[in-house]
Structure formats: C-alpha cells, structure tokens
Write a protein that holds these residues in place. Sequence first.
Motif, PDB file in Angstrom:
ATOM      1  N   ARG A   1       4.691  -7.586  -3.795  1.00  0.00           N
ATOM      2  CA  ARG A   1       4.362  -7.263  -2.393  1.00  0.00           C
ATOM      3  C   ARG A   1       3.288  -6.182  -2.289  1.00  0.00           C
ATOM      4  O   ARG A   1       3.047  -5.649  -1.205  1.00  0.00           O
ATOM      5  N   ASN A   2       2.708  -5.851  -3.421  1.00  0.00           N
ATOM      6  CA  ASN A   2       1.559  -4.943  -3.494  1.00  0.00           C
ATOM      7  C   ASN A   2       1.762  -3.527  -2.954  1.00  0.00           C
ATOM      8  O   ASN A   2       0.951  -3.031  -2.169  1.00  0.00           O
ATOM      9  N   PRO A   3       2.811  -2.836  -3.399  1.00  0.00           N
ATOM     10  CA  PRO A   3       2.891  -1.414  -3.078  1.00  0.00           C
ATOM     11  C   PRO A   3       1.779  -0.677  -3.828  1.00  0.00           C
ATOM     12  O   PRO A   3       1.270  -1.193  -4.832  1.00  0.00           O
ATOM     13  N   GLU A   4       1.405   0.511  -3.361  1.00  0.00           N
ATOM     14  CA  GLU A   4       0.406   1.312  -4.094  1.00  0.00           C
ATOM     15  C   GLU A   4       0.988   1.654  -5.473  1.00  0.00           C
ATOM     16  O   GLU A   4       0.318   1.558  -6.490  1.00  0.00           O
ATOM     17  N   ASP A   5       2.229   2.100  -5.482  1.00  0.00           N
ATOM     18  CA  ASP A   5       2.965   2.289  -6.734  1.00  0.00           C
ATOM     19  C   ASP A   5       4.450   2.173  -6.445  1.00  0.00           C
ATOM     20  O   ASP A   5       4.887   2.309  -5.308  1.00  0.00           O
ATOM     21  N   ILE A   6       5.214   1.913  -7.499  1.00  0.00           N
ATOM     22  CA  ILE A   6       6.653   1.712  -7.326  1.00  0.00           C
ATOM     23  C   ILE A   6       7.375   2.184  -8.583  1.00  0.00           C
ATOM     24  O   ILE A   6       6.877   1.986  -9.700  1.00  0.00           O
ATOM     25  N   CYS A   7       8.500   2.854  -8.397  1.00  0.00           N
ATOM     26  CA  CYS A   7       9.274   3.305  -9.558  1.00  0.00           C
ATOM     27  C   CYS A   7      10.764   3.275  -9.221  1.00  0.00           C
ATOM     28  O   CYS A   7      11.152   2.987  -8.088  1.00  0.00           O
ATOM     29  N   ILE A   8      11.559   3.585 -10.236  1.00  0.00           N
ATOM     30  CA  ILE A   8      13.016   3.534 -10.090  1.00  0.00           C
ATOM     31  C   ILE A   8      13.605   4.933 -10.199  1.00  0.00           C
ATOM     32  O   ILE A   8      13.232   5.710 -11.078  1.00  0.00           O
TER      33      ILE A   8
ATOM     34  N   TYR B   1      15.692  -5.738 -13.337  1.00  0.00           N
ATOM     35  CA  TYR B   1      14.742  -6.521 -14.130  1.00  0.00           C
ATOM     36  C   TYR B   1      14.223  -7.690 -13.290  1.00  0.00           C
ATOM     37  O   TYR B   1      13.060  -8.090 -13.400  1.00  0.00           O
ATOM     38  N   ARG B   2      15.089  -8.240 -12.442  1.00  0.00           N
ATOM     39  CA  ARG B   2      14.684  -9.333 -11.554  1.00  0.00           C
ATOM     40  C   ARG B   2      14.060  -8.825 -10.262  1.00  0.00           C
ATOM     41  O   ARG B   2      13.115  -9.410  -9.736  1.00  0.00           O
ATOM     42  N   LEU B   3      14.613  -7.742  -9.735  1.00  0.00           N
ATOM     43  CA  LEU B   3      14.165  -7.252  -8.429  1.00  0.00           C
ATOM     44  C   LEU B   3      12.768  -6.613  -8.473  1.00  0.00           C
ATOM     45  O   LEU B   3      11.951  -6.838  -7.576  1.00  0.00           O
ATOM     46  N   MET B   4      12.497  -5.837  -9.510  1.00  0.00           N
ATOM     47  CA  MET B   4      11.232  -5.084  -9.534  1.00  0.00           C
ATOM     48  C   MET B   4       9.989  -5.979  -9.444  1.00  0.00           C
ATOM     49  O   MET B   4       9.091  -5.689  -8.646  1.00  0.00           O
ATOM     50  N   PRO B   5       9.910  -7.073 -10.220  1.00  0.00           N
ATOM     51  CA  PRO B   5       8.733  -7.939 -10.080  1.00  0.00           C
ATOM     52  C   PRO B   5       8.593  -8.539  -8.675  1.00  0.00           C
ATOM     53  O   PRO B   5       7.470  -8.722  -8.181  1.00  0.00           O
ATOM     54  N   MET B   6       9.740  -8.803  -8.033  1.00  0.00           N
ATOM     55  CA  MET B   6       9.675  -9.337  -6.660  1.00  0.00           C
ATOM     56  C   MET B   6       9.052  -8.310  -5.723  1.00  0.00           C
ATOM     57  O   MET B   6       8.276  -8.645  -4.829  1.00  0.00           O
ATOM     58  N   LEU B   7       9.408  -7.043  -5.914  1.00  0.00           N
ATOM     59  CA  LEU B   7       8.860  -5.985  -5.057  1.00  0.00           C
ATOM     60  C   LEU B   7       7.407  -5.684  -5.428  1.00  0.00           C
ATOM     61  O   LEU B   7       6.566  -5.446  -4.547  1.00  0.00           O
TER      62      LEU B   7
ATOM     63  N   GLY C   1       0.788  -1.230   0.000  1.00  0.00           N
ATOM     64  CA  GLY C   1       0.000   0.000   0.000  1.00  0.00           C
ATOM     65  C   GLY C   1       0.821   1.282   0.000  1.00  0.00           C
ATOM     66  O   GLY C   1       0.268   2.374   0.103  1.00  0.00           O
ATOM     67  N   GLU C   2       2.138   1.179  -0.128  1.00  0.00           N
ATOM     68  CA  GLU C   2       2.990   2.366  -0.039  1.00  0.00           C
ATOM     69  C   GLU C   2       3.432   2.890  -1.402  1.00  0.00           C
ATOM     70  O   GLU C   2       3.405   2.177  -2.397  1.00  0.00           O
ATOM     71  N   HIS C   3       3.833   4.158  -1.392  1.00  0.00           N
ATOM     72  CA  HIS C   3       4.419   4.778  -2.585  1.00  0.00           C
ATOM     73  C   HIS C   3       5.927   4.565  -2.490  1.00  0.00           C
ATOM     74  O   HIS C   3       6.591   5.174  -1.646  1.00  0.00           O
ATOM     75  N   VAL C   4       6.436   3.690  -3.341  1.00  0.00           N
ATOM     76  CA  VAL C   4       7.819   3.229  -3.190  1.00  0.00           C
ATOM     77  C   VAL C   4       8.705   3.748  -4.325  1.00  0.00           C
ATOM     78  O   VAL C   4       8.321   3.716  -5.490  1.00  0.00           O
TER      79      VAL C   4
END
Length: 179
Positions: free
Chosen positions: A118-125, A109-115, A92-95
């Motif tokens: 975990r259902n963050p609200e949104d996630i970016c790099i 490429y491997r790490l992002m799908p793992m994160l 639920g977090e903005h990551v």
Amino acid sequence: MSNKHKISVMISEDKLQEKIAEIGAKISADYEGKEIKLICILKGSIFFCCELAKRITVPVMLDFMQVSSYGSGTKSSGDIVIKKELDESIEGEHVIVVEDIIDSGNTLYRLMPMLEARNPEDICICTLLDKPDRREVDIDVKYNGFNIPDEFVVGYGLDYDQMYRNLPFIGVVHLDDEN
Ligand code: IMP
Ligand code: MG
C-alpha cells in the motif's frame, strides 16, 4: 469459563510501564519532526498501543486492523484473514505496526507484505513481547519490549479463551491439573 486457573506474574505492571515509556521515548526520538501512524492489531495490542501512544511526543494517528490466522489450537499457520480492515490509506505515511506478541511470526510474515504493497513511506514492527524460541519465519522487529520464554501468557491485552485481557500485568496461566 473456569475461574480456577492460577496465574503467576511474569512481568509486573511497573516493569511494563517503565518499558513502554522507554519505547515511547525511542520512537519519539527516531521519528522527530515526523508524523506517525500506529496500526493497532486487534484485539491483543489494544492495551499496549494505548499506553505507547500516550508516551510518544511526535504527532500520532491511530488506525486498527484485526487479522486472524488459521491454525490448530495455539499454533498459527501461514494463512491469514482480515477481519477488520484499516479505515484509512497508509500511502506515504510513517507506519508502525503495533503487536502484543510475536510467536511463530507467521501472522506478521503474511501481513507485512500486504501493508507494504500500500506504499507507506516506511513501515516497521513494534511488539511488547517476543518469544524468539518459537519463531518459524524471519521477521524484522524494530522495537521489542521483552523477550520471554516459551510459555503461554495472558494479561495486558493477551487472552486465554478471550479471558484475562484486563489483567494489568503479564502472567502465566497454570491449568487446574497443575495446581
Ligand atoms: P504468530 O503468527 O504465531 O506470531 O501469532 C501471534 C499471535 O498469537 C499473537 O498476536 C497472539 O494473538 C497469539 N499468541 C501467541 N502467543 C500467545 C500467548 O502466549 N498468549 C496469548 N496469545 C498468544
Ligand atoms: Mg494478536
């Protein structure tokens, strides 16, 4: 460890500070009214992540993760191992995942799908440096400090055999036989 390497400055401390302030302001505007969590990818991102966090004006939480990618020499392969796990959930977090440099792109490429799982609200790099010429896989980078040429760089958290992380600038290592 040889101390005979010559290191030339590629990006000065002033230019880094200026760019980090710019990224911090952009993130602060983009996430206005929200709380964000910065995930610092150890060890290389620590200097960038600390400086960036200080420039962000919305509430910031920090967590840390260390991953290593299997590969030969200076080239990473597809497989990653989590050496240090996050302390807290990101559900639920903005990551924002904070990286020092994106090279082949295989690690993220491997790490992002793992994160993402975990259902963050949104996630970016967010990365300080990018070597686009070296990319092997497609990575969606939202914030990027500098595109750099295909050269091995050190400083500001980046190492050569664990050395030079503490340099306050980004430099290029010239090996002894090039001197
Ligand atoms: P990727 O999976 O190939 O994108 O690997 C990225 C990782 O390789 C970075 O987080 C760094 O730890 C390391 N790396 C890539 N290029 C450099 C460099 O020029 N100097 C130091 N470390 C680098
Ligand atoms: Mg790294």
